[in-house]
Enzyme design. Structure first.
Site, PDB file in Angstrom:
ATOM      1  CG  PHE A 128      -1.817   1.283   1.190  1.00 40.20           C
ATOM      2  CD1 PHE A 128      -2.914   1.363   0.338  1.00 40.20           C
ATOM      3  CD2 PHE A 128      -1.514   2.387   1.974  1.00 40.20           C
ATOM      4  CE1 PHE A 128      -3.702   2.519   0.274  1.00 40.20           C
ATOM      5  CE2 PHE A 128      -2.295   3.546   1.927  1.00 40.20           C
ATOM      6  CZ  PHE A 128      -3.392   3.606   1.075  1.00 40.20           C
ATOM      7  CG  ASP A 215       5.507   3.774   1.843  1.00 42.49           C
ATOM      8  OD1 ASP A 215       5.499   4.379   2.941  1.00 42.49           O
ATOM      9  OD2 ASP A 215       4.490   3.648   1.124  1.00 42.49           O
ATOM     10  CE  LYS A 244      -0.899   5.997   7.757  1.00 44.43           C
ATOM     11  NZ  LYS A 244      -0.557   5.264   6.538  1.00 44.43           N
TER      12      LYS A 244
HETATM   13  C1  LIG Z   1      -0.783   5.563   5.110  1.00 44.22           C
HETATM   14  C2  LIG Z   1       0.219   5.104   4.136  1.00 44.22           C
HETATM   15  C3  LIG Z   1       0.411   5.772   2.907  1.00 44.22           C
HETATM   16  C4  LIG Z   1      -0.461   6.913   2.459  1.00 44.22           C
HETATM   17  O1  LIG Z   1      -0.371   8.019   3.305  1.00 44.22           O
HETATM   18  P1  LIG Z   1      -1.460   9.217   3.150  1.00 44.22           P
HETATM   19  O2  LIG Z   1      -0.983  10.236   4.150  1.00 44.22           O
HETATM   20  O3  LIG Z   1      -2.785   8.629   3.502  1.00 44.22           O
HETATM   21  O4  LIG Z   1      -1.410   9.696   1.766  1.00 44.22           O
HETATM   22  C5  LIG Z   1       1.403   5.310   2.077  1.00 44.22           C
HETATM   23  N1  LIG Z   1       2.178   4.275   2.419  1.00 44.22           N
HETATM   24  C6  LIG Z   1       2.036   3.618   3.582  1.00 44.22           C
HETATM   25  C7  LIG Z   1       2.941   2.483   3.909  1.00 44.22           C
HETATM   26  C8  LIG Z   1       1.035   4.002   4.472  1.00 44.22           C
HETATM   27  O5  LIG Z   1       0.864   3.323   5.610  1.00 44.22           O
END
Ligand SMILES: *Cc1c(COP(=O)(O)O)cnc(C)c1O
Length: 390
Positions: A128, A215, A244
Site C-alpha cells: 500500500f 516507504d 503519519k
Molecule cells: C498511510 C500510508 C500511505 C499513504 O499516506 P497518506 O498520508 O494517507 O497519503 C502510504 N504508504 C504507507 C505504507 C502508508 O501506511
C-alpha cells in the site's frame, strides 16, 4: 440526501471531543483506550503538552509563507531528519501519498540519467503506497484500484519477500530503475518480510544501480522502536518517505534522499504550496525532539515486547488466532476468519482498534503508552474477542 460530506469512509458510530495521552473522550463523555492513534499518526498520543505549546506558539507567530521564501523551521527539520535517517536532503509534502509521488518522480529522473525511456519500478504483492493515481497503481489492492483504470504504467509486481524473484527480474529486464517497498507492510496485514530480505534487496540495488526507495510512512518515526525500520537491519535506502507519525497529528510528510538522488530535483521540477510550512515543520521538529527527550525508542521496543508477549499469553491459545507478529508498537494479530465485527465489539469494551485485510487485528497505539495501559489494551481486546464467539 446523506449530508454534504462525500461518502468515502465506512464510519464507526463514535465521535470524539477531546483526548489526553492514549485516551480519547467521546462527545457523550465515555473514555476509550486508543490503540489505533488515528492510523499510526498520533505518535505522542493526544494533547501532548510539548506539541500543544509548539502549535500555539508557532501559530501565534506565523503559520504559512510560500516556499519562495527561505523557511528556517524547514531547514531545522531537514537537519534533524538527516541526522536521524542518515539521508542527506528532504522535500516536504503534506501526506504520505505525496511523499511517495516525490519518490516516484525521482525514480523517473534517475531513469533519464541512465538513458531509460520507459522505466519500471518494482513493487510488491499486498503493498500500500497511497491513493493518488501513481501511488494506487503502485499499491496492490483491488479495493484501492478498481474503477480508476487506466492505471499509471511503469510498475512491475513481485511476491513480497522473494529475493529469487527479484534476482531473476534483474537478469531478465534492463528497464528497471528502482524498488519501492514497505520494510513492514502495514495495510497489507502488518507483514514483515523474511529476515535478511531488506539487506539482500539493498545488495541487488547496488549491483544494478537501482534506487532502493523505502516507504516508511507507517513504520517510521519510532513506530518499530528505531527511528526508521530499515535501521533494524542497518540498511540505508537511497530514498525514504515518512509521514503519519511525523507531525504527531499535524499533516506533514517528507521524501528524504541521498545527495546524489536529491540532486535530480532542480528549481521548478517539483513543488507543493502547503508543503513544509512553518507550523507543520515546527511541530514535526518538536515531535522528533520529544521522542528523543522522552527516550521513546528503547521504550517502544520494551512495550512492543510486552505487548506481543501478553498477546501470546492471553490470545495464543485462541483457535482463531493464527499469528501474532510485528515490531515495536506495530503489531498484527492474524486470525483465520474475517474480524471486521471485532471493531464494534472492541468499542463496547472502550477500545479503538482496526482490522486490515479483513483478518488482521492491527494495534498501533501511541508511542507513549505505559505498561499498565498495554495490559489494559490486551485485557479489553481479549474481552472483545470472547464476545465475538458468543
Ligand atoms: C498511510 C500510508 C500511505 C499513504 O499516506 P497518506 O498520508 O494517507 O497519503 C502510504 N504508504 C504507507 C505504507 C502508508 O501506511
Amino acid at each position: 440526501m446523506p449530508g454534504h460530506v462525500m461518502n468515502t469512509y465506512g464510519r464507526i458510530p463514535v465521535t470524539f471531543a477531546r483526548g489526553e495521552g492514549v485516551w480519547l473522550e467521546s462527545v457523550d463523555g465515555e473514555r476509550y483506550l486508543d490503540a489505533l492513534s488515528g492510523i499510526a499518526v498520533c505518535a505522542l498520543g493526544h494533547a501532548h503538552p510539548a506539541i500543544v505549546e509548539t502549535v500555539c506558539q508557532q501559530a501565534s507567530r506565523l503559520i504559512h509563507t510560500s516556499n519562495i521564501n527561505p523557511i528556517p523551521q524547514q531547514e531545522a527539520l531537514a537537519d534533524k531528519l538527516a541526522a536521524v535517517s542518515g539521508l542527506d536532503q528532504a522535500f516536504f509534502a503534506n501526506s504520505g501519498a505525496e511523499a511517495n509521488e516525490a519518490a516516484l518522480k525521482l525514480s523517473r529522473l534517475h531513469a533519464r540519467e541512465k538513458g531509460i525511456e520507459r522505466p519500471q519500478v518494482v513493487v510488491f504483492d499486498s503493498a500500500f503506497h497511497g491513493r493518488t493515481l501513481a501511488t494506487l497503481s503502485a499499491s496492490d489492492s483491488a479495493k484501492v484500484q478498481q474503477g480508476f483504470e487506466p492505471l499509471v504504467e511503469g510498475f512491475v509486481r513481485l511476491p513480497y519477500g522473494d529475493i529469487d524473484a527479484l534476482q531473476a527480474l534483474a537478469e531478465e529486464r534492463s528497464d528497471v530503475v528502482a524498488v519501492l517497498m514497505e520494510p513492514i507492510q502495514g495495510e497489507g496485514g502488518v507483514r514483515p518480510p523474511p529476515p535478511g530480505f531488506l539487506t539482500a534487496v539493498r545488495a541487488l540495488c547496488d549491483a544494478q544501480d537501482w534506487l532502493l526507495m523505502l516507504d516508511e510512512i507507517q513504520t517510521g518515526v519510532g513506530r518499530t522502536g528505531q527511528w526508521y525500520a530499515c535501521q533494524h537491519e542497518g540498511v540505508q535506502p537511497d530514498v525514504l518517505t515518512t509521514a503519519k507519525g511525523l507531525g504527531a497529528g499535524v499533516p506533514v510528510a517528507a521524501c528524504l534522499a541521498t545527495e546524489r538522488v536529491a540532486g535530480y530535483f532542480k528549481p521548478g521540477k517539483h513543488g507543493s504550496t502547503f508543503g513544509g510550512n512553518p507550523l507543520a515543520c515546527a511541530v514535526a521538529l518538536k515531535t522528533l525532539e520529544t521522542i528523543e527527550a522522552e527516550g521513546l525508542l528503547p521504550q517502544v521496543r520494551e512495550r512492543g515486547q510486552q505487548l506481543q508477549a501478553l498477546l501470546e499469553e492471553k490470545l495464543g491459545s485462541d483457535s482463531r488466532v493464527v499469528d501474532i507478529r510485528g515490531q515495536g508498537l506495530m503489531v498484527g494479530v492474524e486470525c483465520d476468519r474475517p474480524m471486521n465485527a471485532l471493531v464494534g465489539l472492541a468499542l463496547e469494551e472502550r477500545l479503538i482498534i482496526n482490522v486490515t485485510r479483513d483478518s488482521v487485528i492491527r494495534l498501533v497505539p501511541p508511542l507513549i503508552i505505559s505498561s499498565e495501559e498495554v495490559e489494559a489494551l490486551v485485557a479489553r481486546l481479549q474481552a472483545a474477542l470472547s464476545k465475538l464467539d458468543a
